[in-house]
Structure formats: structure tokens, C-alpha cells
Design an enzyme around this catalytic site. Sequence first.
Site, PDB file in Angstrom:
ATOM      1  N   SER A 133       0.824  -1.207   0.000  1.00 30.73           N
ATOM      2  CA  SER A 133       0.000   0.000   0.000  1.00 30.73           C
ATOM      3  C   SER A 133       0.853   1.249   0.000  1.00 30.73           C
ATOM      4  CB  SER A 133      -0.885   0.018   1.244  1.00 30.73           C
ATOM      5  OG  SER A 133      -0.052   0.178   2.376  1.00 30.73           O
ATOM      6  N   LYS A 134       0.229   2.307  -0.482  1.00 29.23           N
ATOM      7  CA  LYS A 134       0.877   3.597  -0.553  1.00 29.23           C
ATOM      8  C   LYS A 134       1.294   4.080   0.832  1.00 29.23           C
ATOM      9  CE  LYS A 134      -0.036   7.716  -3.151  1.00 29.23           C
ATOM     10  NZ  LYS A 134       0.540   7.737  -4.441  1.00 29.23           N
ATOM     11  N   ARG A 135       0.481   3.702   1.821  1.00 27.95           N
ATOM     12  CA  ARG A 135       0.775   4.179   3.166  1.00 27.95           C
ATOM     13  C   ARG A 135       2.146   3.700   3.659  1.00 27.95           C
ATOM     14  NH1 ARG A 135      -2.830   1.919   6.719  1.00 27.95           N
ATOM     15  NH2 ARG A 135      -4.037   1.258   4.936  1.00 27.95           N
TER      16      ARG A 135
END
Length: 486
Positions: free
Chosen positions: A257-259
Amino acid sequence: MRTRFAPSPTGFLHVGGLRTALYAYLIAKQSKGEFILRIEDTDQERSVLGATEDILRTLHWAGIAPDEGVMLDQGKVSSKGAKGPYIQSQRLEVYQQYAKKLLDKGSAYRCFCSSERLGQMREDQQKRKEAPMYDRLCCSLSEEEVKKKVEADEPHVLRLKIPRSEKITFNDDIRGDLTFMGHTVDDQVLMKSDGFPTYHLAHVVDDHLMDIDIVIRGEEWLSSLPKHLLLFQELGFKPPRYAHVPLLLNADKTKLSKRQGDVATEEYINKGYLPEALVNFLALLGWNPGNKDEIFSMEELIDKFDIGRIQKSGAIFDTEKLDWLQGQWIRKISSQEFAERINPIVTEIYKEAESDPDFESKAVLIQDRLTFFNEAAEMMSFFYEEPKVTKELLINDKQKVSEEMLPNVLDALITTLESVDDKDWNEDGLKEVLFALAKDKGWKNGQILWPLRATLTGLPYSPGAFEVATVLGKEITLKRIRAISI
Ligand code: GLU
């Protein structure tokens, strides 16, 4: 083998998408087949202007060039091949024709339910802890009722009528034997009320018409596979082979994920990763050659890649491994190419680097030490400007260089280096005299080499003292040592 990559132009190219494209490319190339690029833009609301160009440019950067389909020609989107158009929004009539076929033979039905009704139905199902599924209300409309609604122009979609009692079996190249029960599969929307097909219908039709032999795609599509297999069956097409590649995972095993890091390929390009390193890294995410080899060029991958060795479980996106591969690839470039590639970066800060006849011999010294090309200017700073040398840098506990001994060390270095003949001013010659000096004074080698290196570069990490002194030459070396005052 004819394989395809079929991105939706909804934004950047995800690194997982690049891996899928790579695998499809490798399989096509190793069988001397074709790799086709198709743009799946049937979801007009999600399509982003310019995304197709970006995806194509990124693939080009990675060395993954389509043989057929959509491609870049002098920076412009164009297409090549006899089975086009390769952009789905330009093929609407084709899908409408097949949709009609399904409707006529009773494999699909019109659904007039409003989005409010569908939303309520989903909510109720969730409350009852049931899987969300269309309740088939419209499937029981009489022919007469349907006719009336169509004549009244009532907006509607087309749904696939899943045979509820059917057991669907299939063999996936990666997942092995799979069985799906018809009653667990939703009556998928095939055509939307705006006349556009959904992905499900469009890609089945296209994979058939474009003669795709094997579909390589992300595991997230596995649950839709029974719908696709039924569509092939109802349309009277032979399904292709399928290989659903495992997900990319963060270090904590959650979906990448981007996070937790970058997921857009462009971010890696901007950071300065080499295409060779990223491709090598992605190839090894979920695949291994069956031995300990880890460095593969595209040609080697084409030769060695084996779909049978793609793993089923998710692959952890370990950026430390990527950095290591980046280092390996930087070392593999010839010194001449390395110098050519970093010269513009260094020149941006130090103009004189552009016409420096010794640039290559200087560049070589950092080739083993840098991870990204954009570190080059800083790492070569001491060749083009006087280093700023602080007392803190010269003193080093680990090398046992104390403040008290420094003046003696610097004096001894000056005296010793002054006596070195020009013809001996090279790594071996300097090694000989400086090791002899250390021995004579009862110092450890590090006690003279650390201050010398720090004096010449002003950096805590840099190429070694002998290499730097050799390239800088006797005059500058002595000038820099003499300039230290502590
Ligand atoms: N357009 C789909 C996507 O971008 C492609 C899936 C497939 O390869 O079939 O996810």
C-alpha cells in the site's frame, strides 16, 4: 505464445502492474511470440487523461516494448496490428454484438433495477451476513414486461445468468486445480446502461478475438474467473490458459500500500533506480530460478523465466533487496558508460566537470560506492571544490585518531609525501611510503589514512586515501594538507 498486458488508464502504473507486464512479456518473448498491449478504458469515469502515455512511457523505460497493440511512436500514442482497435472504447460495437448474442440465447438478461433498490438489497444482505449478490428480480420478468420497458426506454443493464447448480472447474497455471460452485457466483453486469461493456465482457471478447494464449494477471481477478469461464462457454469460445500472479505485500504481509511505501513505478524512476535493477527485482518477486542466482538481465530472464516456478503465496516487496540489486547493476555498467551517465548530474553543480579530461578516472572511484546517480555530485564534490574539513571529521575514535596526535600526523604526511617522486605518485607507490611511515612511527595504518582521506575529501565516507590522492595529484594533495590548521 501471444500474451497481453491490459491496463486501465486510471493513473500511474503500479509496480505490481509492471511485474504482471514483465511476466507476460517474458513468456511471449521466450516462445518467440507476441506481447500485446491493450487499453481497457470501459470505465469512463475512472479514466484519466494522459494515463495511457504515462503507462507506455514507463513500460518503455523498463524495456518492455509491445509487439502489437497500443504503443508509443515518437512520443505519441499509436497502435499496430491486425486485430485492433486495441483501445476498448473504440470497440463498443464489437461488445454490443456479443452482448446481443448472449441475450438472444438466454445466457444474459436485462436488469432494470434502480441503484437505490440495489443499494438497499446489498445493505439488507450485509445485515443478514450474506454475501452481496443480485437477487434476480428481473430474471423473472415476462418477455412482455421486458418488451414494454425497453420500448419505454427504461435504463437497464445486461446481466450474465449464472447457472446456479453448475460446478465450474479449471486449472490455473499457478494456482492449480480450482473449483467454483455456481450458486456462489453473482449475476455479473456485462453491459452498463451507458452502452459500455464492463471489464468482464470486454476482456473475454478481446482475449478471444486477439488470440491470446495465456492471460497473466493479478490474483485479485481470481474470484471473477468463474464468470469469465462461463462467458467463454456461452459465447462458444475456447478459454485461454490463465496464470494469476500472487499479490505484492508490505513487510508486515499486508497488501502493498501507498501508506507503507511507494507503489507507483514513476516514484522509483524519479528516485533514480536503474530499469535493470527494478526489472530484476520485480522478476524475483514471486519467481525464482531454482538456484541461488539473483542477477538477471532482460535477456537472461527471457531465457530462464519459467511460469511453473511462480509461487502461490504473496511476495514481500523488500526495498533493501531492491537497493542491493541497484548497487549490483551500477557496478556492472562499464566505467565509460557510468561516467557518461553521471556526467550531466555532476555538471549541473560543477560546470567544469563537463570538459574534465579526467572525469572518467574520477567517476570510477565512486562507482562502487553509490546507490543512485543523483548522489554523484556530492560524492565527487572534492574533485571540484576545496573540501570543508573540520576538526570533528579529522578526529576519529574508531580509527584511534586523537586530537593530540593530529599535528604530528599531518606534519609527517607532508614530509613523507613531499619526498615522493612524480613517477611513484600512484596507489602502489603511495601505499609503500605511507605504510612504511606508519610502521616507523608506531602508528596504525588507519591513524594516518583516516586524516589523509578526510583532509582530501572533507567527507565521512568517500573513496580511499590512496585512490583519491592519486587522482588529485601531488600538488593538490600537499596543498590540502598544508591548509589544515588545528
Ligand atoms: N484492466 C484490468 C486491470 O487493469 C486488467 C485485468 C486483466 O489483466 O485481465 O486490472
